[in-house]
Write an enzyme that holds these catalytic residues in place. Structure first.
Site, short mmCIF file in Angstrom:
data_model
loop_
_atom_site.label_atom_id
_atom_site.label_comp_id
_atom_site.label_asym_id
_atom_site.label_seq_id
_atom_site.Cartn_x
_atom_site.Cartn_y
_atom_site.Cartn_z
NE ARG A 52 12.47 -34.37 39.35
CZ ARG A 52 12.12 -35.30 38.48
NH1 ARG A 52 12.64 -36.49 38.56
NH2 ARG A 52 11.25 -35.04 37.55
CG HIS A 101 40.70 -31.98 0.03
ND1 HIS A 101 41.22 -31.87 -1.24
CD2 HIS A 101 39.36 -32.10 -0.13
CE1 HIS A 101 40.24 -31.89 -2.13
NE2 HIS A 101 39.08 -32.04 -1.47
CD GLU A 121 27.58 -33.15 20.69
OE1 GLU A 121 28.38 -32.20 20.57
OE2 GLU A 121 27.18 -33.55 21.81
CB CYS A 147 8.07 -29.67 38.18
SG CYS A 147 7.96 -28.20 37.19
CE LYS A 176 25.45 -30.37 32.11
NZ LYS A 176 25.60 -31.04 30.82
CD GLU A 226 32.23 -33.24 26.01
OE1 GLU A 226 32.06 -32.06 26.32
OE2 GLU A 226 31.29 -34.00 25.71
CD1 TRP A 262 12.43 -26.47 34.15
CD2 TRP A 262 14.25 -26.62 35.40
NE1 TRP A 262 13.51 -26.42 33.33
CE2 TRP A 262 14.64 -26.51 34.06
CE3 TRP A 262 15.25 -26.73 36.38
CZ2 TRP A 262 15.97 -26.51 33.66
CZ3 TRP A 262 16.57 -26.74 35.97
CH2 TRP A 262 16.93 -26.63 34.63
CG ASN A 283 5.88 -32.45 38.32
OD1 ASN A 283 5.85 -31.34 38.85
ND2 ASN A 283 6.60 -33.46 38.79
N GLY A 284 4.43 -31.27 34.30
CA GLY A 284 4.07 -31.53 32.91
C GLY A 284 3.57 -30.25 32.26
CE LYS A 327 28.75 -35.29 24.53
NZ LYS A 327 28.51 -34.02 24.06
#
Ligand code: G6P
Length: 604
Positions: A27, A503, A480, A2, A599, A487, A75, A99-100, A484
């Site tokens: 945002r 192995h 992950e 928001c 994205k 990418e 949002w 907001n929040g 990263k």
């Protein structure tokens, strides 16, 4: 996430508010609105979707004299993205933007409903304006009523409120969500939830501190701090570069998003934890009835968070769990039994392969759940139920904070299932809730840690490849970490279970092979350590990440001691993210928009 704007002055209030909201578009939002109070009369407009819809609605509305106004891009978190749920929210004589998350909104709303107050939205924010109007009935002035209201709400907020009873004041309060006020020589006042709307409008700004509240008039800015002491504003000069303002001074959005993880995880946890229970309002009481198996499907980073979930669902909830890459699941005639809960995980909610698996599961009659960051996305609309991860908009193509919030949701969810199935004692659940509350601190980026990684990264720019290794739930984190790095650095990296190196992959070991070893204290430390020693003996270059000293490594990044291995997981997650970031920056790559990647992948 928001966005908030506010304006007090004589210029074109409507235009200023709409332009301010436009600056916050980056945002992400799903609806927007403004409210203007001029000569004792309110005008308010709201629209779902893009700002052009709001602009169209305000076309005939003219503001050319003194006015106060507030605006908001929403949002969705509580309640769908509809016009009624859009801000500003109205009482009889007042409007609020927020907001929040108001954690105790349900209790306040219950009391207000009991007193006959009518609510128009499903949001938590609407309670603020009704609570204020209730307090106004018993207060000698609007500021006293506002102050009381702020003392009664709990949670995170940036709030602007305007009321007919004081039509030259904007009331504000800030706690946990950002907000600032700007001034200029024309005696105008501007509010916003980040710098960008104020650039070019204001020469100086005051950033509010947590706990600040007060009001502005044409001639005053009155601020009280969290201890109710009046304080002077601290004005600072405002930057003039919009792009860097959006990045809040960070070099890349990815860096900003790594630093944001602490605050977005606070949002992810908000309202979902009590002393001894996990509460997901989104799931009805009987949601897990009849479920004896969980299937998780996702792509990319979301697939890695699904893998972490499988460890937690089996360990804590004692429920059989399997994970599949969505593009594989689609074409291999999978068996889907009726007692299976089908879970898709996605930052965007639009990834084509994941979306297709969700449709397959629906068609097969399975109960479905989406863990997603974007409300109203395709997956959220199609799944029977959804849980939002609340990471806010993620701009860096390489996902960071979305992953962090997904894992946070899964830790909570696995405990909730454990609570329902009684597979963990209530004492153990209480203990883990304490650890859950410690995640935000564990992902806080310390300057010294970032500096160390920055320095050390120069040694890892060449070589013939990286192995990220870990055991148990640290294996998905190794995957992950490797993802990263590839990418954004374009270097070859693989994630491997530490115990599996012997192995095959150990054949590659030499000084030009870089091993990034995850060595948590509280999960299989001795086992993982001897796997790393095997690599060290073959002269692989090793960077160990551990809270415990490890002398067989070439580089050592010491993490803090934590009471639970998941907190070690979160801190190590930050370390591997920063390492990828710094290597990539040294290589001169565009961190936020790596080559060949998108994205949101909406094609098969
Ligand atoms: C793309 C992105 C990845 C992301 C994956 C899944 O490949 O580049 O960063 O993890 O899609 O995206 P989702 O929105 O479904 O989580």
């Amino acid at each position: 996430m928001c966005g908030i704007v506010g304006y007090l002055g004589r210029k074109n209030t409507k235009k200023i508010l709409l332009n301010g909201l436009k600056e916050l578009e980056y945002r992400g939002y799903d609806s927007a609105g403004i409210a203007v109070l001029s000569h004792g009369e309110f005008s308010s407009f709201k629209a779902v979707g893009k700002l052009v819809n709001l602009e169209a609605k305000t076309k005939g509305f003219v503001t050319n004299k003194f006015a106060i106004g507030i605006g908001h891009t929403r949002w969705a978190t509580h309640g769908k993205p509809t016009e009624l749920n859009a801000h500003p929210h109205a009482g009889h004589n007042s409007y609020v933007v927020h907001n929040g998350i108001i954690e105790n909104y349900a209790q306040l709303k219950k009391e207000l409903l009991h007193e006959g107050v009518v609510f128009l939205s499903q949001t938590d924010s609407e309670v603020i304006v009704h609570q204020f109007e209730k307090n106004l009935q018993y207060s000698t002035n609007a500021f006293k009523a506002f102050k009381k209201t702020i003392s009664e709400i709990k949670g995170a907020y940036a709030i602007l409120l305007i009321t007919k009873s004081e039509d030259k004041k904007i009331f504000f309060a800030k706690n946990g969500s950002p907000m600032l006020v700007g001034i200029n020589e024309e005696n105008e006042k501007y509010f916003a939830s980040s710098d960008t709307p104020l650039i070019g409008q204001c020469s100086e700004v005051n950033y509010f501190e947590d706990g600040d509240y007060g009001y502005i008039t044409p001639n005053e800015l009155i601020i009280y701090d969290k201890n109710a002491n009046k304080r002077e504003p601290h004005f600072t000069k405002l930057s003039t570069n919009k792009l860097s303002a959006q990045k809040d001074g960070y070099r890349f959005f990815m860096e900003k998003e790594i630093y944001e993880q602490s605050s977005v995880i606070i949002d992810t946890l908000l309202g979902r934890l009590s002393e001894d229970r996990i509460i997901f309002d989104e799931l009805d009481k009987n949601f897990f009835d009849g479920i004896n198996e969980i299937k998780l499907c996702a792509c990319g980073t979301s697939y890695h968070s699904a893998l972490t979930a499988s460890y937690m669902f089996e360990r804590y909830s004692k429920i059989k769990t399997s994970v599949e890459v969505a593009s594989e699941f689609r074409y291999r005639s999978p068996i889907m039994s009726k007692n299976m809960l089908f879970v898709v995980i996605s930052q965007s909610g639009e990834t084509a392969d994941t979306l297709e698996t969700l449709k397959m599961a629906k068609k097969a009659g399975l109960k479905t759940l989406a863990i997603c960051n974007v409300d109203n996305s395709s997956m959220v609309r199609i799944a029977d139920t959804f849980i939002l991860t609340r990471a806010g908009i993620e701009k860096g193509v390489a996902s960071t904070k979305a992953f962090a919030t997904q894992v946070t949701v899964f830790w909570m969810l696995s405990l909730q299932v454990a609570q329902i199935k009684k597979s963990l004692s209530s004492k153990e659940i209480q203990k883990q809730i304490k650890y859950l509350r410690a995640i935000p601190a564990s992902v806080h980026v310390e300057d010294a840690l970032h500096e160390k990684i920055k320095r050390l990264s120069k040694r890892y720019l060449n070589g013939h490849g990286f192995f990220f290794i870990g055991r148990d739930i640290f294996f998905p984190l190794a995957l992950e970490g490797a993802l990263k790095l590839k990418e954004i650095s374009y270097l070859h990296a693989e994630g491997y279970p530490s115990g599996e190196m012997k192995h095959g992959p150990i054949a590659l070991a030499d000084p030009e092979l870089f091993t990034i070893a995850l060595l948590p204290q509280h999960l299989l430390y001795e086992k993982a350590k001897s796997n790393v020693e095997e690599l060290s003996a073959r002269d692989s270059t090793i960077c160990a990440i551990s809270p415990l000293e490890f002398d067989k490594a070439d580089d050592f990044i010491q993490t803090k001691e934590h009471g639970h291995y998941m907190l070690e997981f979160f801190e190590m997650m930050v370390v591997v993210q920063l390492l990828s970031l710094e290597i990539s920056i040294r290589l001169g790559n565009d961190v936020d928009m790596p080559r060949n990647l998108a994205k949101s992948v909406t094609v098969e």
